[in-house]
Each structure stands twice: as C-alpha cells, then as structure tokens.
Scaffold this motif. Structure first.
Motif, PDB file in Angstrom:
ATOM      1  N   UNK A   2       0.829  -1.203   0.000  1.00  0.00           N
ATOM      2  CA  UNK A   2       0.000   0.000   0.000  1.00  0.00           C
ATOM      3  C   UNK A   2       0.872   1.265   0.000  1.00  0.00           C
ATOM      4  N   UNK A   3       2.024   1.216   0.733  1.00  0.00           N
ATOM      5  CA  UNK A   3       2.911   2.384   0.759  1.00  0.00           C
ATOM      6  C   UNK A   3       3.480   2.655  -0.632  1.00  0.00           C
ATOM      7  N   UNK A  34      -4.795   0.481 -11.310  1.00  0.00           N
ATOM      8  CA  UNK A  34      -5.615   0.694 -10.107  1.00  0.00           C
ATOM      9  C   UNK A  34      -5.208  -0.264  -8.993  1.00  0.00           C
ATOM     10  N   UNK A  35      -4.905  -1.539  -9.354  1.00  0.00           N
ATOM     11  CA  UNK A  35      -4.503  -2.513  -8.341  1.00  0.00           C
ATOM     12  C   UNK A  35      -3.172  -2.126  -7.710  1.00  0.00           C
ATOM     13  N   UNK A  40      -3.081  -3.789  -3.994  1.00  0.00           N
ATOM     14  CA  UNK A  40      -3.807  -5.072  -4.045  1.00  0.00           C
ATOM     15  C   UNK A  40      -2.896  -6.135  -4.638  1.00  0.00           C
ATOM     16  N   UNK A  41      -2.125  -6.827  -3.801  1.00  0.00           N
ATOM     17  CA  UNK A  41      -1.204  -7.865  -4.271  1.00  0.00           C
ATOM     18  C   UNK A  41      -1.968  -9.073  -4.791  1.00  0.00           C
ATOM     19  N   UNK A  42      -3.111  -9.359  -4.170  1.00  0.00           N
ATOM     20  CA  UNK A  42      -3.885 -10.544  -4.559  1.00  0.00           C
ATOM     21  C   UNK A  42      -4.314 -10.472  -6.022  1.00  0.00           C
ATOM     22  N   UNK A  43      -4.467  -9.266  -6.573  1.00  0.00           N
ATOM     23  CA  UNK A  43      -4.866  -9.114  -7.982  1.00  0.00           C
ATOM     24  C   UNK A  43      -3.799  -9.697  -8.911  1.00  0.00           C
ATOM     25  N   UNK A  71      13.620  -3.598  -2.413  1.00  0.00           N
ATOM     26  CA  UNK A  71      13.662  -4.490  -1.249  1.00  0.00           C
ATOM     27  C   UNK A  71      12.283  -4.600  -0.598  1.00  0.00           C
ATOM     28  N   UNK A  72      11.579  -3.486  -0.495  1.00  0.00           N
ATOM     29  CA  UNK A  72      10.232  -3.511   0.100  1.00  0.00           C
ATOM     30  C   UNK A  72       9.290  -4.388  -0.745  1.00  0.00           C
TER      31      UNK A  72
END
Length: 303
Positions: A2-3, A34-35, A40-43, A71-72
C-alpha cells in the motif's frame, strides 16, 4: 504494498497524469494500474513474476527510483507467497476429505445396486427369452405365408410385341447448354510482412477467422485488437500446454497485437493454417509483440 501504491499515485498526481494516460504510456491495463495504486497484491497472484516489471515501468514514468522500493517489494511478494501456500494446503486438505467422503458414499450406492440386480436377474432373463421366441415364430410364419402364396400364383403369359408407330416415337431431346465452371474457392493464406507482422488473406465472404495460440513455454500474455486491450482472453500467465482461441471478424477487425512475456517455442494457427514464423524470432528467449493484419479475401477480389 500500500505504501508503494500511495507513493506512485502521489507522483502521478504531481505529474498531472490521469490513469488513462499512464496506461497509454506504460502499456499497462487500467485494472493493473488501479490494483498497484491500491496495494492489491492478490490481484497479481497469477502475475507475481512480472509484478516487478509492472512497477519498474510505472516508476520510470513518474521519476521514482525503482531501486529505492525494490527491497520492500521483495518482502511483500515473499510474505504473500508464504500466506498463499498455507491457504492452498488447507484447501487441498478439504478437497481430499471431500473426495474420500464422496468415494465412500459412491461405494455404498454401487453395492446397493448390485444387490437389487441379483434379485431381478432371473425375471429379466425369462422375459428376454420369451421375446426372442415370439420374434422367431413371427418370422417363420411370415416367410411360410409368402412361400405358399407364390406357389399358388399362376404364371402370366408373355405380353404381345407392339411395333411403335411414328406418333409413338420419342422426339429428339432439346440440347442443354453446359453449366459454367464454378468459381475457384478462396484459399486462406498467412504471409509474413516482416519478422513480427503477418497478413491474413484469401478468406471467404462469410468465413469467420479463428486464431489459435499454443503456449509451449510458460509465459505472460496480453491481446490488443485495433489498439484496445482485450479482457477475454485475460492478460495473465498461461501454463505450458495451454491453448486459447481468438475470434476475428474480417469485416470489422483490422489489427491484432499479441504481447508475450517469453516467446521462444510459441505456435500460432489461423483456422487450419499453421503460421510459419520468421527464423529470426522463432526462438526469442524473451518478451516480444507479434501482429496479425486482416489483409483481404483474395488477390482477385482486391483487384
């Protein structure tokens, strides 16, 4: 994640770009953008190997150093993969339990059916033999009836020979003009315009074109028709051995672009005609875009 998404969205707004403009400049679909901004990693569960490439393209557009978030991103992907594996194991256990329960119930049903069939087998056999005897008796009766009838029918005398008169003669046939030869059928042809562009021609007036794509390696895939990204088939990773078909309307469609993440070994076919790829691209071990142009029905109709 999200960051990272909030950072890219903030930079996009500072640059004054809309989501549509980002899509045009990076070739990413609007749902992908948009994801990413929503984190939205699940997308991207089917596109995780390509997520870093999606983010790198976005970062380059809005002047964000990709190495600062690399790295993040790696931590996010590893955490999601671990969580997804645990969920998959739990779902697999539930499926195995369901299969064991279903097999046990099916065995009980089969045993019950076998008991019932043993109880009625004698009656079924007797009924079958009775029907066979009746059919045989009927055939014998009908055959005997026709034999006796033919034996009792007297022979008919030969008919008198009649000489035809001129009025009875058949007139000469009217000559019939031969029908014109049918026009040759159009032959479908796929020819190379250059190494990555192929022209489809020689199709019939009402013929529908079907482009079949066969994935020999595991690869990401996206289709664009006349500049519009298609949602069917979906842009995702397809496994080795999978095939998909795209319908083409020659009266409407003009250009079909196929973006493939790993091109080496890919196979294409238009209806029943296999596409002969140029040797310079057939074994390309990386991403490549190949185009198909709707050229025309045939060389004669083009003139």
């Amino acid at each position: 994640m999200k960051e990272i998404g909030e950072l890219l969205k903030q930079k996009r707004l500072e640059k004054g770009y809309t989501i549509d403009e980002v899509s045009d400049k990076t070739r990413l679909s609007i749902p992908h953008i948009k994801a990413i901004e929503a984190g939205n990693v699940d997308y991207f569960k089917n596109d995780l190997p390509y997520l870093r490439y999606f983010l790198r393209s976005y970062c380059e557009l809005v002047d964000v150093d990709f190495d600062s978030i690399k790295d993040q991103l790696q931590d996010v992907v590893e955490e999601y993969t671990h969580t997804f594996s645990i969920k998959s194991m739990e779902e697999h256990k539930k499926i195995e339990e369901h299969v064991r329960t279903h097999n046990a119930e099916q065995k009980k049903t089969q045993k019950s059916k076998k008991r019932k069939s043993r109880q009625h087998i004698d009656f079924s056999l007797i009924s079958f033999l009775t029907i066979v005897i009746i059919v045989i008796a009927s055939v014998i009766f009908v055959a005997g009836f026709f034999i006796l009838r033919n034996m009792q029918t007297p022979l008919q005398p030969n008919p008198p020979i009649v000489t035809p008169t001129p009025s009875d003669q058949v007139p000469d046939p009217v000559p019939v003009e031969p029908e014109p030869d049918p026009e040759p059928e159009a032959t479908l042809n796929v020819s190379a315009k250059d190494a990555t562009t192929y022209v489809i021609s020689g199709y019939g007036d009402a013929e529908e074109l079907t482009l079949t794509v066969e994935f020999v390696p595991r690869a990401w895939f996206q289709a664009t028709k006349d500049g519009v990204v298609l949602s069917d088939p979906a842009a995702k990773i397809y496994e080795s051995g999978e095939t998909l078909q795209l319908k083409l309307n020659p009266s409407v469609d003009k250009v079909l672009d196929l973006r493939i993440g790993y091109f080496a070994g890919m196979k294409f076919k238009v209806n029943d005609v296999e596409v002969k790829l140029d040797d310079s691209i057939a074994n390309t071990p990386g991403s490549l875009t190949i185009s198909f142009e709707i050229g025309g029905k045939s060389s004669e109709s083009a003139e």
